[in-house]
Enzyme design. Sequence first.
Site, PDB file in Angstrom:
ATOM      1  N   LYS A   1       4.762  -9.827   6.504  1.00  0.00           N
ATOM      2  CA  LYS A   1       5.355 -10.271   5.229  1.00  0.00           C
ATOM      3  C   LYS A   1       6.125 -11.571   5.440  1.00  0.00           C
ATOM      4  O   LYS A   1       6.005 -12.519   4.657  1.00  0.00           O
ATOM      5  CB  LYS A   1       6.300  -9.204   4.656  1.00  0.00           C
ATOM      6  CG  LYS A   1       5.575  -7.926   4.282  1.00  0.00           C
ATOM      7  CD  LYS A   1       6.528  -6.940   3.617  1.00  0.00           C
ATOM      8  CE  LYS A   1       5.943  -5.549   3.634  1.00  0.00           C
ATOM      9  NZ  LYS A   1       4.574  -5.434   3.129  1.00  0.00           N
TER      10      LYS A   1
ATOM     11  N   GLY B   1       0.834  -1.205   0.000  1.00  0.00           N
ATOM     12  CA  GLY B   1       0.000   0.000   0.000  1.00  0.00           C
ATOM     13  C   GLY B   1       0.865   1.250   0.000  1.00  0.00           C
ATOM     14  O   GLY B   1       0.533   2.271  -0.595  1.00  0.00           O
ATOM     15  N   ASN B   2       2.021   1.141   0.670  1.00  0.00           N
ATOM     16  CA  ASN B   2       2.919   2.297   0.734  1.00  0.00           C
ATOM     17  C   ASN B   2       3.625   2.545  -0.590  1.00  0.00           C
ATOM     18  O   ASN B   2       4.127   3.647  -0.829  1.00  0.00           O
ATOM     19  CB  ASN B   2       3.921   2.123   1.866  1.00  0.00           C
ATOM     20  CG  ASN B   2       3.216   2.133   3.213  1.00  0.00           C
ATOM     21  OD1 ASN B   2       2.358   2.959   3.465  1.00  0.00           O
ATOM     22  ND2 ASN B   2       3.551   1.194   4.066  1.00  0.00           N
TER      23      ASN B   2
ATOM     24  N   LYS C   1      -3.203  -3.066  12.889  1.00  0.00           N
ATOM     25  CA  LYS C   1      -2.974  -2.741  11.478  1.00  0.00           C
ATOM     26  C   LYS C   1      -3.000  -1.226  11.271  1.00  0.00           C
ATOM     27  O   LYS C   1      -4.011  -0.581  11.557  1.00  0.00           O
ATOM     28  CB  LYS C   1      -4.071  -3.422  10.654  1.00  0.00           C
ATOM     29  CG  LYS C   1      -4.090  -3.061   9.210  1.00  0.00           C
ATOM     30  CD  LYS C   1      -3.185  -3.946   8.427  1.00  0.00           C
ATOM     31  CE  LYS C   1      -3.060  -3.496   7.000  1.00  0.00           C
ATOM     32  NZ  LYS C   1      -1.813  -3.973   6.411  1.00  0.00           N
TER      33      LYS C   1
ATOM     34  N   LYS D   1      -2.804  -7.686   3.736  1.00  0.00           N
ATOM     35  CA  LYS D   1      -2.805  -8.164   2.347  1.00  0.00           C
ATOM     36  C   LYS D   1      -1.737  -9.220   2.095  1.00  0.00           C
ATOM     37  O   LYS D   1      -1.889 -10.046   1.198  1.00  0.00           O
ATOM     38  CB  LYS D   1      -2.669  -6.992   1.373  1.00  0.00           C
ATOM     39  CG  LYS D   1      -1.351  -6.237   1.418  1.00  0.00           C
ATOM     40  CD  LYS D   1      -0.451  -6.585   0.286  1.00  0.00           C
ATOM     41  CE  LYS D   1       0.874  -5.855   0.299  1.00  0.00           C
ATOM     42  NZ  LYS D   1       1.523  -5.481   1.519  1.00  0.00           N
TER      43      LYS D   1
HETATM   44  P1  ADP Z   1       3.946  -2.220   2.521  1.00  0.00           P
HETATM   45  O1  ADP Z   1       3.092  -1.035   2.296  1.00  0.00           O
HETATM   46  O2  ADP Z   1       4.791  -2.538   1.337  1.00  0.00           O
HETATM   47  O3  ADP Z   1       3.200  -3.396   3.048  1.00  0.00           O
HETATM   48  P2  ADP Z   1       5.128  -1.865   5.168  1.00  0.00           P
HETATM   49  O4  ADP Z   1       5.384  -0.498   5.664  1.00  0.00           O
HETATM   50  O5  ADP Z   1       3.991  -2.617   5.752  1.00  0.00           O
HETATM   51  O6  ADP Z   1       5.041  -1.754   3.587  1.00  0.00           O
HETATM   52  O7  ADP Z   1       6.445  -2.769   5.349  1.00  0.00           O
HETATM   53  C1  ADP Z   1       7.680  -2.384   4.794  1.00  0.00           C
HETATM   54  C2  ADP Z   1       8.487  -1.636   5.847  1.00  0.00           C
HETATM   55  O8  ADP Z   1       8.905  -2.551   6.865  1.00  0.00           O
HETATM   56  C3  ADP Z   1       9.787  -1.046   5.375  1.00  0.00           C
HETATM   57  O9  ADP Z   1       9.603   0.214   4.789  1.00  0.00           O
HETATM   58  C4  ADP Z   1      10.618  -0.981   6.656  1.00  0.00           C
HETATM   59  O10 ADP Z   1      10.608   0.329   7.178  1.00  0.00           O
HETATM   60  C5  ADP Z   1       9.899  -1.883   7.627  1.00  0.00           C
HETATM   61  N1  ADP Z   1      10.706  -2.900   8.293  1.00  0.00           N
HETATM   62  C6  ADP Z   1      10.538  -3.266   9.588  1.00  0.00           C
HETATM   63  N2  ADP Z   1      11.375  -4.248   9.928  1.00  0.00           N
HETATM   64  C7  ADP Z   1      12.127  -4.523   8.840  1.00  0.00           C
HETATM   65  C8  ADP Z   1      13.173  -5.480   8.574  1.00  0.00           C
HETATM   66  N3  ADP Z   1      13.606  -6.337   9.507  1.00  0.00           N
HETATM   67  N4  ADP Z   1      13.724  -5.486   7.342  1.00  0.00           N
HETATM   68  C9  ADP Z   1      13.287  -4.625   6.384  1.00  0.00           C
HETATM   69  N5  ADP Z   1      12.294  -3.713   6.586  1.00  0.00           N
HETATM   70  C10 ADP Z   1      11.710  -3.660   7.791  1.00  0.00           C
HETATM   71 MG    MG Z   2       2.134  -3.374   5.000  1.00  0.00          MG
END
Ligand code: ADP
Ligand code: MG
Length: 312
Positions: A264, A9-10, A122, A206
């Site tokens: 993820k 989403g980001n 969330k 998602k």
């Molecule tokens: P999306 O919108 O793609 O789901 P999220 O913000 O939910 O993105 O997840 C991606 C973010 O997770 C990255 O931008 C990063 O800041 C964060 N993050 C937290 N822990 C980690 C990690 N261990 N390795 C990489 N990114 C991480």
């Molecule tokens: Mg996310």
Amino acid sequence: MRLVAALGGNALLQRGEKPAASIQRHHVEDAVAQLALVARDNELIVTHGNGPQVGLLAVESANDPLLAEPYPLDVIGAQTQGMIGYWLLQAFKNALPVRPVVALVTQTVVDPADPAFLHPSKFVGLGYEEGEARRLAAAARWTIAQDGPRWRRVVASPDPLVIVESSMIHTLLNDGAIVICAGGGGIPVQRDAHDHLSGVEAVIDKDLASAVIARDVHAEVLLILTDVPGVYREYGSRSQQIIKLATAKELRAMSFSAGSMGPKVEAACRFVEAMGTRAVIGRLDEAQGLLDGTCGTTIVLDAQAPASDASS
Ligand code: ADP
Ligand code: MG
């Protein structure tokens, strides 16, 4: 190969950006330029997040003077599927004119007794300064939490159990279509003893919903596309290091942020544990490289035995 690509989403609206339609459409076009590269030789399902968008529409609905009560989150989730689905449909049609593409309004069954309803986790909507977030939270009765330097609303995010439209997704895929579905993890619904469906106040993750779909359609690869090059050890510290290859078991022994990388990694692990193939987490603009295994974090069941599709 049969791929499920989960779009962050980001990636559609970067942190701190104004949520204008034109900006998001532009990001969608960039995303589809990458996805079109992997779509050419593969079957493709595209799922997408809706965190920023669902939160924004919820604020608008809460502030609409004509509404006695704001639209519930299931309805707003459906709105975001239509909006983001439309942008994706159009961008795919422009990028790959002869390939059929369809966007499906998708419902995801959750358990109303899921403990997640007691612990909202969330992130939705935009990020605010702490003081402003606290004011908004008090006025609209939100729960808020810190997301990096900003504060955002958090809502319940129950586990996705069943994708109601799963067999339809399968049929469309078999017909050669790129299928856009399960936007925002799917519209959260519950199913009663008489198989009657009704909406639920929640936003599903998602990535976890994508793992359910990837399993349902027997995908070879689950691609989780976001804004970081992969999963890092000691993320945010000076000694952070990208993990190139890991087994689900190795990742499960580590811990990751609940609202972002955590789901993820969990989605990737669930998928490879169920299917024995591979999941890859990394940057959207490196989608082809993630698929080729030249970048990102690849998650497998057993690092000794390459995933069954590795040679294809
Ligand atoms: P999306 O919108 O793609 O789901 P999220 O913000 O939910 O993105 O997840 C991606 C973010 O997770 C990255 O931008 C990063 O800041 C964060 N993050 C937290 N822990 C980690 C990690 N261990 N390795 C990489 N990114 C991480
Ligand atoms: Mg996310």
